[in-house]
Design a protein around this motif. Structure first.
Motif, PDB file in Angstrom:
ATOM      1  N   LEU A 190       0.415  -1.079  10.368  1.00 37.71           N
ATOM      2  CA  LEU A 190      -0.621  -1.352   9.597  1.00 37.71           C
ATOM      3  C   LEU A 190      -0.096  -1.243   7.814  1.00 37.71           C
ATOM      4  N   ARG A 191      -0.275  -2.384   7.069  1.00 36.06           N
ATOM      5  CA  ARG A 191      -0.270  -2.614   5.561  1.00 36.06           C
ATOM      6  C   ARG A 191      -1.344  -2.539   4.804  1.00 36.06           C
ATOM      7  N   LEU A 192      -1.175  -1.622   3.899  1.00 32.72           N
ATOM      8  CA  LEU A 192      -2.160  -1.421   2.850  1.00 32.72           C
ATOM      9  C   LEU A 192      -2.428  -3.031   1.887  1.00 32.72           C
ATOM     10  N   ILE A 193      -3.557  -3.399   1.928  1.00 30.77           N
ATOM     11  CA  ILE A 193      -3.874  -4.430   1.065  1.00 30.77           C
ATOM     12  C   ILE A 193      -4.384  -4.054  -0.342  1.00 30.77           C
ATOM     13  N   HIS A 194      -5.568  -3.322  -0.415  1.00 31.91           N
ATOM     14  CA  HIS A 194      -6.334  -2.765  -1.452  1.00 31.91           C
ATOM     15  C   HIS A 194      -6.893  -1.544  -1.200  1.00 31.91           C
TER      16      HIS A 194
ATOM     17  N   THR B 152     -10.768  -0.220  -8.199  1.00 27.62           N
ATOM     18  CA  THR B 152      -9.862  -0.567  -7.071  1.00 27.62           C
ATOM     19  C   THR B 152      -8.619  -0.607  -7.726  1.00 27.62           C
ATOM     20  N   ASP B 153      -7.423  -0.752  -6.659  1.00 24.98           N
ATOM     21  CA  ASP B 153      -6.025  -0.933  -7.057  1.00 24.98           C
ATOM     22  C   ASP B 153      -5.502  -1.660  -5.928  1.00 24.98           C
ATOM     23  N   LYS B 154      -4.344  -2.202  -6.097  1.00 24.56           N
ATOM     24  CA  LYS B 154      -3.597  -2.974  -5.154  1.00 24.56           C
ATOM     25  C   LYS B 154      -2.720  -2.078  -4.166  1.00 24.56           C
ATOM     26  N   GLY B 155      -2.463  -2.628  -3.151  1.00 24.05           N
ATOM     27  CA  GLY B 155      -1.602  -2.033  -2.030  1.00 24.05           C
ATOM     28  C   GLY B 155      -0.536  -2.712  -2.108  1.00 24.05           C
ATOM     29  N   GLU B 156       0.374  -2.659  -0.748  1.00 26.57           N
ATOM     30  CA  GLU B 156       1.511  -3.133  -0.554  1.00 26.57           C
ATOM     31  C   GLU B 156       1.572  -4.820  -0.466  1.00 26.57           C
ATOM     32  N   VAL B 157       0.322  -5.101   0.116  1.00 26.35           N
ATOM     33  CA  VAL B 157       0.518  -6.773   0.291  1.00 26.35           C
ATOM     34  C   VAL B 157      -0.894  -7.260  -0.191  1.00 26.35           C
ATOM     35  N   SER B 158      -0.951  -7.145  -1.361  1.00 23.47           N
ATOM     36  CA  SER B 158      -2.380  -7.704  -2.138  1.00 23.47           C
ATOM     37  C   SER B 158      -2.405  -9.065  -2.424  1.00 23.47           C
ATOM     38  N   ASP B 159      -1.213  -9.807  -2.322  1.00 22.77           N
ATOM     39  CA  ASP B 159      -1.061 -11.283  -2.885  1.00 22.77           C
ATOM     40  C   ASP B 159      -2.164 -12.041  -1.985  1.00 22.77           C
ATOM     41  N   GLY B 160      -2.854 -13.038  -2.631  1.00 23.67           N
ATOM     42  CA  GLY B 160      -3.915 -13.500  -1.872  1.00 23.67           C
ATOM     43  C   GLY B 160      -5.391 -13.068  -1.508  1.00 23.67           C
TER      44      GLY B 160
ATOM     45  N   THR C 183      -4.951   9.811  -4.213  1.00 19.77           N
ATOM     46  CA  THR C 183      -5.726   9.017  -3.579  1.00 19.77           C
ATOM     47  C   THR C 183      -5.875   9.049  -2.065  1.00 19.77           C
ATOM     48  N   GLY C 184      -4.897   9.640  -1.531  1.00 20.33           N
ATOM     49  CA  GLY C 184      -4.942   9.745   0.007  1.00 20.33           C
ATOM     50  C   GLY C 184      -4.185   8.478   0.577  1.00 20.33           C
ATOM     51  N   LYS C 185      -3.373   7.686  -0.411  1.00 20.59           N
ATOM     52  CA  LYS C 185      -2.730   6.661   0.527  1.00 20.59           C
ATOM     53  C   LYS C 185      -1.796   6.870   1.366  1.00 20.59           C
ATOM     54  N   LEU C 186      -1.918   6.359   2.655  1.00 19.99           N
ATOM     55  CA  LEU C 186      -0.847   6.497   3.617  1.00 19.99           C
ATOM     56  C   LEU C 186       0.017   5.395   3.885  1.00 19.99           C
TER      57      LEU C 186
END
Lengths: 113, 113
Positions: free
Chosen positions: A43-47, A55-63, B98-101
């Motif tokens: 699982l990869r965090l997008i936003h 809101t804020d960006k995660g690991e794979v936010s492009d697009g 943020t509780g981000k995992l």
């Protein structure tokens, strides 16, 4: 199950079209997250969102873009879908501070042709 | 790259046997969590262990944490066919409230009746 629903549950679309996925919660949790799950990547965090309009960006936010106009709804938009965005998308919620678990929705399977 | 990496990637055992899965991570953590995912479903939280804890139990589950080795293990005792699922570790680095995992890629467990 925690009160989290995702819609649609399945979607097939064509490259270049916009797509919006919806996550709805009835738990009044502050934090909401969008993940994508792909074989070999986990699982990869997008936003993520830490409040209405925050809101804020995660690991794979492009697009991807997101919006949260109400506590209960968190929308994920693919402005112009690409085949690399074919995936299973999960929404999760949490109370947000440390030592809190995340509750996951049932997922949306998106296929971009 | 993923913060958490599970080992083995796949495990097949007989009902009644114990199953052990390992997770290694790279940076310091606030807590580590284990989740289960049944096929086609969202993730379900199993157990959380804080960085200052070394072992935790919940029913047939036992989790250990070794922060010096940056590793954790999940033991499922007396496994059942219903334990067949994928298991993920997730780390909370505590870098923001943020509780981000960050999730690993998971271990797929098959328990044969």
């Amino acid at each position: 199950d925690a009160g989290i629903t995702q819609s649609p549950r399945h979607k097939v679309t064509e490259t270049g079209t916009p797509v919006t996925l919806r996550c709805h919660q009835t738990e009044n949790h502050r934090y909401m997250y969008w993940y994508r799950q792909d074989p070999g990547h986990g699982l990869r965090l997008i936003h993520y969102s830490y409040g209405v309009k925050d809101t804020d960006k995660g690991e794979v936010s492009d697009g991807y873009s997101v919006s949260r106009s109400k506590t209960e709804d968190f929308l994920l938009t693919l402005e112009s879908a690409t085949s690399s965005q074919t995936s299973v998308y999960f929404c999760a919620i949490s109370e947000g501070f440390s030592y809190n678990e995340q509750f996951f929705g049932p997922g949306t399977r998106l296929t971009v042709l | 790259s993923q913060q958490g990496e599970e080992d083995p990637q796949a495990l097949s055992i007989q009902e009644g046997e114990n199953a052990t899965m390992n997770c290694s991570y790279k940076t310091s953590i606030n807590n580590l969590q284990w989740y289960r995912q049944n096929s086609g479903r969202g993730l379900v939280h199993l157990i959380l262990i804080r960085s200052n804890e070394r072992e935790k139990h919940s029913g047939r589950l036992r989790v250990t944490l070794d922060t010096s080795k940056k590793s954790s293990s999940l033991l499922i005792t007396a496994s059942r066919a219903a334990d067949t699922a994928s298991y993920f570790c997730a780390t909370d680095t505590g870098s923001s409230n943020t509780g981000k995992l960050i999730f690993g890629q998971g271990t797929t467990l098959q328990v044969k009746p």
